[in-house]
Design a protein around this motif. Sequence first.
Motif, PDB file in Angstrom:
ATOM      1  N   THR A  66       0.819  -1.225   0.000  1.00 55.67           N
ATOM      2  CA  THR A  66       0.000   0.000   0.000  1.00 55.67           C
ATOM      3  C   THR A  66       0.848   1.268   0.000  1.00 55.67           C
ATOM      4  OG1 THR A  66      -0.097  -0.109   2.427  1.00 55.67           O
ATOM      5  CG2 THR A  66      -1.903  -1.147   1.193  1.00 55.67           C
ATOM      6  N   HIS A  67       2.139   1.140  -0.212  1.00 57.81           N
ATOM      7  CA  HIS A  67       3.003   2.327  -0.182  1.00 57.81           C
ATOM      8  C   HIS A  67       2.583   3.303  -1.282  1.00 57.81           C
ATOM      9  CE1 HIS A  67       6.572   4.875  -0.277  1.00 57.81           C
ATOM     10  NE2 HIS A  67       6.925   4.342   0.880  1.00 57.81           N
ATOM     11  N   PRO A  68       2.483   4.615  -0.971  1.00 57.12           N
ATOM     12  CA  PRO A  68       2.003   5.596  -1.972  1.00 57.12           C
ATOM     13  C   PRO A  68       2.840   5.642  -3.243  1.00 57.12           C
ATOM     14  CG  PRO A  68       2.037   6.554   0.233  1.00 57.12           C
ATOM     15  CD  PRO A  68       2.702   5.226   0.347  1.00 57.12           C
ATOM     16  N   ALA A  69       4.137   5.357  -3.135  1.00 55.60           N
ATOM     17  CA  ALA A  69       4.997   5.431  -4.323  1.00 55.60           C
ATOM     18  C   ALA A  69       4.603   4.428  -5.386  1.00 55.60           C
ATOM     19  CB  ALA A  69       6.454   5.214  -3.927  1.00 55.60           C
ATOM     20  N   ARG A  70       3.896   3.367  -5.017  1.00 60.02           N
ATOM     21  CA  ARG A  70       3.470   2.361  -5.994  1.00 60.02           C
ATOM     22  C   ARG A  70       2.321   2.858  -6.869  1.00 60.02           C
ATOM     23  NH1 ARG A  70       4.684  -3.239  -4.941  1.00 60.02           N
ATOM     24  NH2 ARG A  70       5.919  -3.567  -3.046  1.00 60.02           N
ATOM     25  N   GLY A  71       1.655   3.931  -6.470  1.00 58.30           N
ATOM     26  CA  GLY A  71       0.494   4.411  -7.212  1.00 58.30           C
ATOM     27  C   GLY A  71       0.860   4.939  -8.585  1.00 58.30           C
ATOM     28  N   ARG A  72      -0.048   4.805  -9.520  1.00 56.03           N
ATOM     29  CA  ARG A  72       0.191   5.290 -10.876  1.00 56.03           C
ATOM     30  C   ARG A  72       0.175   6.811 -10.941  1.00 56.03           C
ATOM     31  NH1 ARG A  72      -0.028   1.218 -14.767  1.00 56.03           N
ATOM     32  NH2 ARG A  72      -0.622  -0.810 -13.886  1.00 56.03           N
ATOM     33  N   THR A  73      -0.280   7.457  -9.884  1.00 54.27           N
ATOM     34  CA  THR A  73      -0.207   8.920  -9.832  1.00 54.27           C
ATOM     35  C   THR A  73       1.185   9.389  -9.448  1.00 54.27           C
ATOM     36  OG1 THR A  73      -0.981   8.848  -7.529  1.00 54.27           O
ATOM     37  CG2 THR A  73      -2.643   9.187  -9.252  1.00 54.27           C
ATOM     38  N   ASP A  74       2.025   8.494  -8.910  1.00 52.61           N
ATOM     39  CA  ASP A  74       3.379   8.853  -8.495  1.00 52.61           C
ATOM     40  C   ASP A  74       4.451   8.261  -9.408  1.00 52.61           C
ATOM     41  OD1 ASP A  74       2.154  10.087  -6.418  1.00 52.61           O
ATOM     42  OD2 ASP A  74       3.188   8.988  -4.825  1.00 52.61           O
ATOM     43  N   THR A  75       4.149   7.144 -10.062  1.00 47.11           N
ATOM     44  CA  THR A  75       5.161   6.385 -10.793  1.00 47.11           C
ATOM     45  C   THR A  75       4.704   6.115 -12.220  1.00 47.11           C
ATOM     46  OG1 THR A  75       5.942   5.332  -8.765  1.00 47.11           O
ATOM     47  CG2 THR A  75       6.439   4.200 -10.839  1.00 47.11           C
ATOM     48  N   PHE A  76       5.663   6.134 -13.147  1.00 49.26           N
ATOM     49  CA  PHE A  76       5.389   5.818 -14.560  1.00 49.26           C
ATOM     50  C   PHE A  76       5.480   4.304 -14.761  1.00 49.26           C
ATOM     51  CE2 PHE A  76       7.134  10.158 -14.765  1.00 49.26           C
ATOM     52  CZ  PHE A  76       6.163  10.788 -15.528  1.00 49.26           C
ATOM     53  N   TYR A  77       4.354   3.675 -15.078  1.00 47.25           N
ATOM     54  CA  TYR A  77       4.319   2.239 -15.350  1.00 47.25           C
ATOM     55  C   TYR A  77       4.374   2.014 -16.860  1.00 47.25           C
ATOM     56  CZ  TYR A  77       3.181   0.778 -10.582  1.00 47.25           C
ATOM     57  OH  TYR A  77       3.229   0.497  -9.240  1.00 47.25           O
ATOM     58  N   THR A  78       5.231   1.091 -17.294  1.00 49.41           N
ATOM     59  CA  THR A  78       5.244   0.685 -18.694  1.00 49.41           C
ATOM     60  C   THR A  78       4.411  -0.567 -18.917  1.00 49.41           C
ATOM     61  OG1 THR A  78       7.268  -0.612 -18.421  1.00 49.41           O
ATOM     62  CG2 THR A  78       7.523   1.705 -19.014  1.00 49.41           C
ATOM     63  N   SER A  79       4.177  -1.306 -17.847  1.00 50.75           N
ATOM     64  CA  SER A  79       3.257  -2.455 -17.829  1.00 50.75           C
ATOM     65  C   SER A  79       2.911  -2.709 -16.371  1.00 50.75           C
ATOM     66  CB  SER A  79       3.891  -3.695 -18.467  1.00 50.75           C
ATOM     67  OG  SER A  79       4.926  -4.200 -17.656  1.00 50.75           O
ATOM     68  N   ASP A  80       2.127  -3.722 -16.105  1.00 49.85           N
ATOM     69  CA  ASP A  80       1.723  -3.972 -14.723  1.00 49.85           C
ATOM     70  C   ASP A  80       2.898  -4.302 -13.810  1.00 49.85           C
ATOM     71  OD1 ASP A  80      -0.895  -3.464 -15.326  1.00 49.85           O
ATOM     72  OD2 ASP A  80      -1.449  -5.588 -15.578  1.00 49.85           O
ATOM     73  N   ASP A  81       3.960  -4.883 -14.368  1.00 46.83           N
ATOM     74  CA  ASP A  81       5.066  -5.288 -13.504  1.00 46.83           C
ATOM     75  C   ASP A  81       6.397  -4.621 -13.873  1.00 46.83           C
ATOM     76  OD1 ASP A  81       5.459  -6.528 -15.893  1.00 46.83           O
ATOM     77  OD2 ASP A  81       5.711  -8.552 -15.083  1.00 46.83           O
ATOM     78  N   THR A  82       6.368  -3.566 -14.696  1.00 45.92           N
ATOM     79  CA  THR A  82       7.582  -2.810 -14.998  1.00 45.92           C
ATOM     80  C   THR A  82       7.295  -1.320 -14.891  1.00 45.92           C
ATOM     81  OG1 THR A  82       7.107  -2.864 -17.379  1.00 45.92           O
ATOM     82  CG2 THR A  82       8.596  -4.556 -16.513  1.00 45.92           C
ATOM     83  N   VAL A  83       8.306  -0.588 -14.449  1.00 47.10           N
ATOM     84  CA  VAL A  83       8.171   0.856 -14.247  1.00 47.10           C
ATOM     85  C   VAL A  83       9.425   1.558 -14.752  1.00 47.10           C
ATOM     86  CG1 VAL A  83       6.708   0.574 -12.206  1.00 47.10           C
ATOM     87  CG2 VAL A  83       9.197   0.751 -11.927  1.00 47.10           C
ATOM     88  N   LEU A  84       9.306   2.870 -14.977  1.00 44.37           N
ATOM     89  CA  LEU A  84      10.502   3.696 -15.091  1.00 44.37           C
ATOM     90  C   LEU A  84      10.989   3.899 -13.663  1.00 44.37           C
ATOM     91  CD1 LEU A  84       9.457   6.397 -17.722  1.00 44.37           C
ATOM     92  CD2 LEU A  84      10.579   4.203 -18.088  1.00 44.37           C
TER      93      LEU A  84
END
Length: 349
Positions: free
Chosen positions: A150-168
């Motif tokens: 539930t950490h806020p940094a995991r949210g899509r409003t904070d982090t750029f997701y390229t897919s469900d299990d990969t991020v910038l």
Amino acid sequence: MLDRIEEIHDEGLAAVQAAGSTEELEELRVRLLGRKAELPNLLRGVGELPPEQRGQVGKRANEVRKALESRMAEARERLDTAELDSRLIADRVDITLPGDPLQPVGRLHLITQTLRELEDVFLGLGFTVMEGPEVETVQYNFDALNHEPTHPARGRTDTFYTSDDTVLRTHTSPMQVRAMQAHPPPLYVVIPGRVYRRDNDATHTPQFHQVEGLAVDEDITLADLKGTLLEFSRAIFGDERDVRLRGHFFPFTEPSVEVDVSCFNCNDGWMPDGSRCPLCKGEGWIEILGAGEVDPNVYSYVDDERYDPEKVQGFAWGMGIERIAFLKHGVADLRLFYENDLRFLEQFG
């Protein structure tokens, strides 16, 4: 007639060999093989010869014509090459001469300058520079660094997701686990690189740069961390600097601290004219980075008995390269680093 054909052959070959330019060669072609030249006229007169001479004379005249044409083609290629070489030598540009008008000498961008300065400091302290992927898995970016689901940094409003299990990647910290998986202890590395977060204002940009540090060895304490960062602060901000550690929380360090450096712009928060320092806001200290002892849970993701938290300890820190440049050079707005305004960039040579 055969004797004259042989004379034309010998004279023609000698003249072609002696030709010193393509212009001379063209004149020879007209004189020897042109419509009014002697050899073509002899060929046209073969039909007037007695029948027993026609075949022999015609065959030899054609052989001579082909021989002259072939030799002229070879001579033209030779002369063209020689003339090109001559022009290249005569027209050669001296690239060591300054341009006209004189062009300014290039320089490293301030972020690159600061990055290299930071690398030099930590290389001098015995650390090794490593790099990692900018497109990172959720496992390395969050799970392996002890982030709760539930950490806020995991949210899509904070982090750029390229897919469900990969991020910038949101920080260079994923390289903590990657570095430990690749190298046994003792481990001393710094990881510079580009990171991404959904943020954009005068002090934040969606893309920025960080330097992550990691040291894992036996009997490492916060005192070692403070000593390392004190040497770093004095190398970057001046020999009189001091550092202080304040308790904080980061998912992947325990205990965690915020690190401040004594202000290099004032005297205990006050300017010589009695006004409050605009840089440290009168505090006398400037926050520069977050750090702490590596959380034992992080070692469990390494899955290597050599990183048993009962045997080794470590510390880690992360700092923004733009923030260091921002503080050291008094930049008013972080976005200036990326606007490519020469009036700004040319101030840092």
